[in-house]
Design an enzyme around this catalytic site. Structure first.
Site, PDB file in Angstrom:
ATOM      1  N   GLY A 164       0.616  -0.925   0.088  1.00 43.64           N
ATOM      2  CA  GLY A 164       0.074   0.091   0.312  1.00 43.64           C
ATOM      3  C   GLY A 164       1.191   1.305   0.320  1.00 43.64           C
ATOM      4  O   GLY A 164       2.136   1.607   0.442  1.00 43.64           O
ATOM      5  N   GLN A 193       3.536   9.470   0.740  1.00 46.38           N
ATOM      6  CA  GLN A 193       4.358   9.377   0.988  1.00 46.38           C
ATOM      7  C   GLN A 193       5.383   9.798  -0.387  1.00 46.38           C
ATOM      8  O   GLN A 193       6.532   8.873   0.096  1.00 46.38           O
ATOM      9  CB  GLN A 193       4.281   7.935   1.213  1.00 46.38           C
ATOM     10  CG  GLN A 193       3.391   7.104   2.282  1.00 46.38           C
ATOM     11  CD  GLN A 193       3.560   6.232   2.571  1.00 46.38           C
ATOM     12  OE1 GLN A 193       2.620   5.091   2.302  1.00 46.38           O
ATOM     13  NE2 GLN A 193       4.651   4.844   2.922  1.00 46.38           N
ATOM     14  N   CYS A 199       6.108   0.096   6.687  1.00 47.74           N
ATOM     15  CA  CYS A 199       5.691   0.953   5.961  1.00 47.74           C
ATOM     16  C   CYS A 199       7.017   1.443   5.345  1.00 47.74           C
ATOM     17  O   CYS A 199       7.894   1.652   5.957  1.00 47.74           O
ATOM     18  CB  CYS A 199       5.227   2.118   7.507  1.00 47.74           C
ATOM     19  SG  CYS A 199       5.139   3.576   6.226  1.00 47.74           S
ATOM     20  N   LEU A 200       6.194   2.078   4.120  1.00 51.42           N
ATOM     21  CA  LEU A 200       7.774   2.696   3.186  1.00 51.42           C
ATOM     22  C   LEU A 200       8.038   4.326   4.035  1.00 51.42           C
ATOM     23  O   LEU A 200       9.863   4.366   3.582  1.00 51.42           O
ATOM     24  CB  LEU A 200       7.484   2.535   2.234  1.00 51.42           C
ATOM     25  CG  LEU A 200       6.591   0.835   1.418  1.00 51.42           C
ATOM     26  CD1 LEU A 200       6.398   1.665  -0.682  1.00 51.42           C
ATOM     27  CD2 LEU A 200       8.030   0.291   0.935  1.00 51.42           C
ATOM     28  N   HIS A 236      -4.586   1.761   7.397  1.00 50.66           N
ATOM     29  CA  HIS A 236      -3.078   2.323   7.332  1.00 50.66           C
ATOM     30  C   HIS A 236      -3.119   2.919   6.775  1.00 50.66           C
ATOM     31  O   HIS A 236      -2.396   4.626   7.393  1.00 50.66           O
ATOM     32  CB  HIS A 236      -1.762   1.037   7.381  1.00 50.66           C
ATOM     33  CG  HIS A 236      -0.104   1.200   7.094  1.00 50.66           C
ATOM     34  ND1 HIS A 236       0.561   0.963   7.689  1.00 50.66           N
ATOM     35  CD2 HIS A 236       0.303   2.665   6.880  1.00 50.66           C
ATOM     36  CE1 HIS A 236       1.393   1.478   8.184  1.00 50.66           C
ATOM     37  NE2 HIS A 236       1.367   1.757   6.725  1.00 50.66           N
ATOM     38  N   GLU A 237      -3.504   2.972   5.542  1.00 51.50           N
ATOM     39  CA  GLU A 237      -3.362   4.141   4.459  1.00 51.50           C
ATOM     40  C   GLU A 237      -3.923   5.507   4.555  1.00 51.50           C
ATOM     41  O   GLU A 237      -3.465   6.454   4.726  1.00 51.50           O
ATOM     42  CB  GLU A 237      -3.210   3.341   3.487  1.00 51.50           C
ATOM     43  CG  GLU A 237      -2.274   2.409   2.428  1.00 51.50           C
ATOM     44  CD  GLU A 237      -1.252   2.690   3.194  1.00 51.50           C
ATOM     45  OE1 GLU A 237      -0.840   3.593   2.893  1.00 51.50           O
ATOM     46  OE2 GLU A 237      -0.499   1.646   3.174  1.00 51.50           O
ATOM     47  N   HIS A 265      -2.594   8.273   6.849  1.00 55.98           N
ATOM     48  CA  HIS A 265      -1.309   8.368   6.484  1.00 55.98           C
ATOM     49  C   HIS A 265      -2.067  10.018   6.146  1.00 55.98           C
ATOM     50  O   HIS A 265      -1.421  11.183   5.948  1.00 55.98           O
ATOM     51  CB  HIS A 265      -0.529   7.794   5.023  1.00 55.98           C
ATOM     52  CG  HIS A 265       0.239   6.790   5.858  1.00 55.98           C
ATOM     53  ND1 HIS A 265       1.663   7.665   5.880  1.00 55.98           N
ATOM     54  CD2 HIS A 265       0.762   5.398   5.471  1.00 55.98           C
ATOM     55  CE1 HIS A 265       2.552   6.374   6.162  1.00 55.98           C
ATOM     56  NE2 HIS A 265       1.772   5.688   5.795  1.00 55.98           N
TER      57      HIS A 265
HETATM   58 NI    NI Z   1       2.542   3.170   6.079  1.00 52.01          NI
END
Ligand code: NI
Length: 174
Positions: free
Chosen positions: A45, A50, A98-99, A140-141, A144
């Site tokens: 995701g 991000q 998480c990236l 999660h997204e 963000h």
């Molecule tokens: Ni993330």
């Protein structure tokens, strides 16, 4: 085109993102770049913030692995101006990564199911009930785009354990 990722310490990760105004070719090209970026970084995701874009938009593609090591590619999904409702009372703890937080993983408690209403790349509004990893990913997204990171949902003990790593990311990635 692969896009540069915003890492922990970048202020855009703490902003409440702005609604997407128009679903046009520019946006579709941006989403294509987001998928390329997510793939190259082995993510499931990715939120627009991000990759330094202040918009309420995230994507996901949940792949699954077979026993012989081959991959079944999941369906690429795009969520524009998403609204999450009706979280299930049942909560599940699952490990997340998480990236924007490379090298950090931790258990996060979230509802097992959630309903997501969003706009797709054709500009159409859709509504879907999700469970399992897809529900997890959407929550999660969606965090963000509200400036929330998974570490905010770690237990105090787990949060303390990743403190040194967080400081390193902040120092190195800028
Ligand atoms: Ni993330």
């Amino acid at each position: 085109m692969e896009l540069p990722i915003a890492y922990f310490g970048d202020t855009i990760l703490r902003k409440k993102a702005k609604p997407v105004e128009a679903v046009d070719d520019e946006l579709r090209k941006f989403v294509e770049d987001m998928f390329e970026t997510m793939d190259k970084n082995d993510g499931a995701g990715l939120a627009a913030v991000q990759v330094h874009r202040d918009m309420r938009l995230f994507i996901s593609r949940i792949d699954t692995w077979n026993r012989d090591g081959t991959v079944n590619l999941g369906t690429p999904l795009v969520f524009i101006n998403p609204v999450l409702t009706d979280p299930s009372p049942e909560m599940i703890a699952m490990e997340e990564g998480c990236l924007s937080l490379p090298g950090i993983r931790g258990m996060v408690l979230r509802p097992a199911e959630v309903t997501v209403e969003a706009t797709d790349l054709n500009g159409n509004r859709f509504k879907e009930r999700y469970t399992g990893i897809q529900a997890r990913c959407c929550m999660h997204e969606n965090d963000h785009i509200n400036g929330v990171l998974m570490i905010d949902r770690f237990s105090p003990r787990e949060r303390k354990m990743v403190d040194a790593k967080l400081r390193l990311i902040k120092k190195k990635k800028r």
